[in-house]
Scaffold this active site. Structure first.
Site, mmCIF file in Angstrom:
data_model
loop_
_atom_site.group_PDB
_atom_site.id
_atom_site.type_symbol
_atom_site.label_atom_id
_atom_site.label_comp_id
_atom_site.label_asym_id
_atom_site.label_seq_id
_atom_site.Cartn_x
_atom_site.Cartn_y
_atom_site.Cartn_z
ATOM 1 N N GLY A 29 8.753 -4.043 -7.953
ATOM 2 C CA GLY A 29 8.174 -3.030 -7.076
ATOM 3 C C GLY A 29 8.193 -3.489 -5.637
ATOM 4 O O GLY A 29 8.347 -4.673 -5.339
ATOM 5 N N GLY A 82 6.349 -2.596 -1.578
ATOM 6 C CA GLY A 82 5.262 -1.929 -0.884
ATOM 7 C C GLY A 82 5.152 -2.426 0.539
ATOM 8 O O GLY A 82 6.035 -3.106 1.060
ATOM 9 N N GLY A 83 4.038 -2.098 1.186
ATOM 10 C CA GLY A 83 3.854 -2.462 2.580
ATOM 11 C C GLY A 83 3.780 -3.965 2.785
ATOM 12 O O GLY A 83 4.132 -4.473 3.845
ATOM 13 N N GLN A 84 3.309 -4.708 1.777
ATOM 14 C CA GLN A 84 3.159 -6.149 1.929
ATOM 15 C C GLN A 84 4.440 -6.916 1.664
ATOM 16 O O GLN A 84 4.632 -8.007 2.175
ATOM 17 C CB GLN A 84 2.089 -6.671 0.973
ATOM 18 C CG GLN A 84 0.687 -6.231 1.340
ATOM 19 C CD GLN A 84 -0.276 -6.772 0.326
ATOM 20 O OE1 GLN A 84 -0.697 -6.061 -0.560
ATOM 21 N NE2 GLN A 84 -0.621 -8.035 0.456
ATOM 22 N N GLY A 85 5.323 -6.380 0.830
ATOM 23 C CA GLY A 85 6.530 -7.097 0.483
ATOM 24 C C GLY A 85 7.083 -6.627 -0.839
ATOM 25 O O GLY A 85 6.913 -5.473 -1.234
ATOM 26 N N THR A 86 7.740 -7.546 -1.562
ATOM 27 C CA THR A 86 8.442 -7.215 -2.798
ATOM 28 C C THR A 86 7.958 -8.128 -3.913
ATOM 29 O O THR A 86 7.687 -9.313 -3.686
ATOM 30 C CB THR A 86 9.955 -7.389 -2.607
ATOM 31 O OG1 THR A 86 10.374 -6.633 -1.473
ATOM 32 C CG2 THR A 86 10.719 -6.908 -3.830
ATOM 33 N N VAL A 87 7.859 -7.573 -5.106
ATOM 34 C CA VAL A 87 7.461 -8.349 -6.281
ATOM 35 C C VAL A 87 8.649 -8.442 -7.228
ATOM 36 O O VAL A 87 9.308 -7.443 -7.527
ATOM 37 C CB VAL A 87 6.254 -7.710 -7.000
ATOM 38 C CG1 VAL A 87 5.964 -8.445 -8.302
ATOM 39 C CG2 VAL A 87 5.036 -7.758 -6.101
ATOM 40 N N LYS A 125 5.278 -12.488 -5.913
ATOM 41 C CA LYS A 125 5.137 -11.611 -4.742
ATOM 42 C C LYS A 125 5.679 -12.337 -3.511
ATOM 43 O O LYS A 125 5.161 -13.366 -3.099
ATOM 44 C CB LYS A 125 3.675 -11.232 -4.527
ATOM 45 C CG LYS A 125 3.487 -10.291 -3.315
ATOM 46 C CD LYS A 125 2.026 -10.143 -2.918
ATOM 47 C CE LYS A 125 1.284 -9.293 -3.911
ATOM 48 N NZ LYS A 125 -0.121 -9.025 -3.464
ATOM 49 N N ASP A 174 -8.636 -1.533 -2.134
ATOM 50 C CA ASP A 174 -7.485 -0.641 -2.366
ATOM 51 C C ASP A 174 -7.433 -0.239 -3.833
ATOM 52 O O ASP A 174 -6.386 -0.325 -4.487
ATOM 53 C CB ASP A 174 -6.183 -1.328 -1.953
ATOM 54 C CG ASP A 174 -5.040 -0.329 -1.786
ATOM 55 O OD1 ASP A 174 -5.309 0.868 -1.554
ATOM 56 O OD2 ASP A 174 -3.867 -0.730 -1.910
#
Length: 730
Positions: free
Chosen positions: A407, A409-414, A428, A525
């Site tokens: 996945g 998102g705004g923080q990065g990639t997993v 992550k 969140d």
């Protein structure tokens, strides 16, 4: 007339190939016959080597006498002892004809042919008997049958059966490489046993029918498939076969002492020893003559054998001597090679040193020393956080291959990864980290690593050797709650019982984070995409990227509102003060998702109720709850329970945070509903007792700080975006 025509074709064939054969076998014109004996029947004919000879006193015995047979102005060798014309002779091991190596002393004759249904071949020799002679049929030959629906067998092979079959028609598709070799379609070939002196064959039809041309013979050639139509098969083709000669060991003589110029190859046949002679490597000539094996001058016969060096011939071999230009060139080449290798090695070592230095720099900058200090001070009281190396995580994720992405998102990639011990993890890889927040980041890792709750995704460790730190979590395989609600599957139906259980488990996890730990942790969140289901479909709260750890009764003031549209507490939006009640509001939206199956934000709803919370509250005010409930659970749900959960959700969504229940109150209420539904006995069997871990916090640890991990700023986050820990089952 027919016989003369045959001899004419035979002579033409002989002169077509003898030049190549002579060049291959005797290309340096070394002596092959006894002194004062001729070695050819004519100038262009095949050379006759001793023990064969032309004329009295030039051959070893009457078996080896050669007579020059003159026909149609051509002359070629004839062996009266066996009554056969000879096409060519060979002496050396490396004698080659049409890319095939013949490993014995031998000579070539026209092969006997047995025909059936052909307009030719009736007057040809059809069998061969060499019994009592020193001549043998070479096993270089192959028994060959040509024709349609033919079965050919050799006669005189002793206990061994030698034969083959060939068919025609449309059956070529059943024969692999039928167009390249004789494998049973229109022709076939098979090996023969060694040491034969008698050859004969039989030709039979496999199926009755019209009279077609069929034939069988011995040949040293590997034939390819013919376009065979009767009567034109191989009428004008001269087919040759190989014969060998072997000399008898004199009586009362040990085989090894038999006289050969250089070496002896001894063969035992019918209780008698026979031998052949060969020149050793580096020599050529006739080993049956005294001094017949002569040294090969490789310096003249092999072009460029020493390259730029000087070639010196020695008996049986050669050597290469370096000249001054060659020495100088070799020295220069070696120097350049050493320089290139040395430069490459220095660059490689330098690159490794730079990489190691960079890793140490990142480790120190990312708070590695602080983390080690905190871990040492808390040793024995908390779960140990593992420090992974960057190479460990690169190997686990196949160098962060795109196919491993779970996945973004705004923080990065997993990424999905597998450690050396076989454990599946989620890695992550974050996008950015502010340097002033490194201490807070390390403190957060310490605190989160101590969370030991079955409904919270556990953090296993981190990597601080990269520019941006990487976190390693346990891997959760069964997608998110959002996916299960929006994309239902048959293997796990979202029943009311399952939804109530998931709500209770999530409330339990958040209650633990808020009040059971010595230092409250606010998630900040909470949403259905951050609630994952494990292999037993047990809820796991994930993604603590913007979570906060605060003192008891403290609130947290931020300059940037963070969270996900549709879940953010309206009071937090106005005041920027985040409390535990803000997580309660977000959880209330998750409860509404479980009740309605709707999305937190939808453009399909009117503008004033685009948000799921507003849509739900409007339905409750107008007593229309039954209209917005998820139709998939209407038949089996308890209306009283549904109404109770709806009222609980409404209280969670109160605009005034003081009127909202705590997460502990929410969990107790949901747990009471489950207890009432399942009964005390079922509850004891199916639910585990919750054990809370008290987190030890060193006095030096700062707890009030701005998050280095921000999932989204303001309201630019898409309501349907997936969490970093998402996983799609295969």
């Amino acid at each position: 007339m027919d016989c003369d025509l045959k001899r004419f074709f035979f002579a033409i064939f002989l002169f077509q190939i003898h030049g190549y054969i002579v060049a291959s076998a005797f290309h340096h014109e070394f002596p092959v016959a006894l002194p004062d004996c001729i070695d050819r029947c004519d100038r262009a004919g095949a050379r006759v080597p001793y023990p064969f000879g032309i004329g009295k006193g030039c051959y070893k015995s009457k078996w080896y006498e050669v007579v020059c047979n003159h026909s149609l102005h051509l002359s070629f060798p004839f062996l009266p002892s066996i009554g056969l014309d000879v096409i060519s002779f060979s002496l050396t091991d490396d004698f080659i004809y049409e890319d095939r190596s013949h490993k014995s002393n031998g000579f070539q004759i026209q092969s006997p042919r047995k025909t059936s249904g052909c307009s030719y071949g009736k007057k040809d020799v059809q069998s061969l008997n060499l019994t009592g002679s020193p001549f043998f049929i070479s096993d270089n030959n192959k028994f060959t049958a040509v024709g349609c629906n033919i079965k050919a067998m050799m006669v005189g092979t002793g206990p061994q059966i030698v034969g083959c079959e060939a068919r025609c028609g449309k059956e070529n598709r059943y024969y692999k490489d039928a167009d390249k070799s004789c494998v049973g379609y229109k022709c076939c070939q098979t090996k023969i046993p060694p040491g034969l002196q008698v050859y004969d064959s039989t030709v039979e039809k496999l199926e009755p029918g019209k009279n077609v041309c069929q034939e069988a013979y011995l040949s040293r050639e590997d034939f390819s498939n013919y376009t065979l139509t009767s009567p034109d098969l191989t009428e004008n083709v001269i087919v040759t076969m190989d014969l060998e000669w072997r000399l008898e060991v004199p009586p009362n003589t040990v085989p090894e002492s038999s006289k050969c110029e250089v070496s002896t190859s001894v063969i035992r046949t019918d209780d008698q020893y026979k031998y052949q002679c060969r020149c050793r490597s580096g020599y050529e000539g006739n080993p049956y003559l005294p001094g017949g094996c002569q040294d090969i001058d490789e310096c003249r016969t092999i072009y460029g054998v020493c390259g730029k060096n000087k070639c010196v011939n020695v008996p049986g071999s050669f050597r290469c001597e370096k000249t001054w230009p060659a020495i100088l060139g070799g020295t220069l080449s070696s120097g350049l090679l050493l320089l290139a290798v040395g430069t490459w090695w220095i660059c490689k070592v330098n690159k490794k040193q730079k990489a190691a230095k960079q890793k140490r720099k990142f480790f120190k900058r990312n708070g590695g020393l602080l983390l080690e200090q905190q871990m040492f001070s808390l040793q024995g009281s908390v779960n140990k956080t593992k420090l992974f190396s960057s190479s460990d995580l690169e190997k686990a994720t196949n160098r962060f291959n795109a196919s491993r992405v779970l996945g973004q998102g705004g923080q990065g990639t997993v990424y999905k990864g597998m450690l050396e011990d076989g454990m599946i993890v989620a890695v992550k890889k974050s996008k950015a980290l502010k340097e002033e927040n490194l201490e807070e980041f390390i403190n957060e890792i310490i605190l989160l690593s101590q969370i030991n709750h079955r409904n919270v995704v556990g953090i296993l460790g981190c990597c601080l050797e990269t520019e941006v730190p990487m976190l390693v979590y346990e891997f959760i395989p069964n997608r998110s709650l959002f996916d299960h609600l929006q994309n239902p599957s048959d293997y796990f139906p979202m029943t009311w019982k399952a939804r109530l259980c998931i709500a209770c488990e999530v409330a339990d996890a958040l209650s633990y984070l808020h009040s059971a730990a010595s230092v409250p942790i606010y998630h900040r969140d909470v949403k259905s995409t951050n609630i994952l289901l494990d292999e037993k479909h047990r809820a796991k709260v994930s993604d603590f990227g913007i979570s906060r750890c605060v003192g008891i009764d403290d609130t947290h003031l931020t300059t940037v509102v963070q969270g996900t549209v549709g879940y953010v507490d309206p009071e937090y939006l106005q005041s920027s003060h985040f409390t535990g009640k803000s997580d309660v509001y977000s959880f209330g939206v998750v409860l509404i998702e479980l009740l309605t199956g709707g999305k937190p934000v939808s453009v399909l709803r009117p503008q004033e109720v685009k948000m799921l919370g507003a849509y739900f509250l409007e339905a409750m005010r107008n007593d229309r709850l039954h209209e917005i409930l998820d139709a998939r659970m209407e038949e089996e749900c308890d209306q009283e329970e549904v109404l109770a959960v709806a009222k609980l959700a409404r209280s969670c969504l109160s605009l005034n945070s003081e009127h909202r229940p705590t997460m502990r109150d929410v969990f107790i209420e949901l747990d009471r509903m489950q207890f009432k539904k399942q009964g005390a006995q079922n509850l004891a069997e199916n639910c585990e007792e919750h054990t809370y871990i008290q987190i030890a916090t060193p006095e030096t640890m700062s707890l009030s700080y701005y998050s280095p991990y921000t999932l989204v700023g303001n309201s630019s986050f898409s309501p349907d975006s997936k969490p970093l820990m998402i996983h799609t089952t295969q």
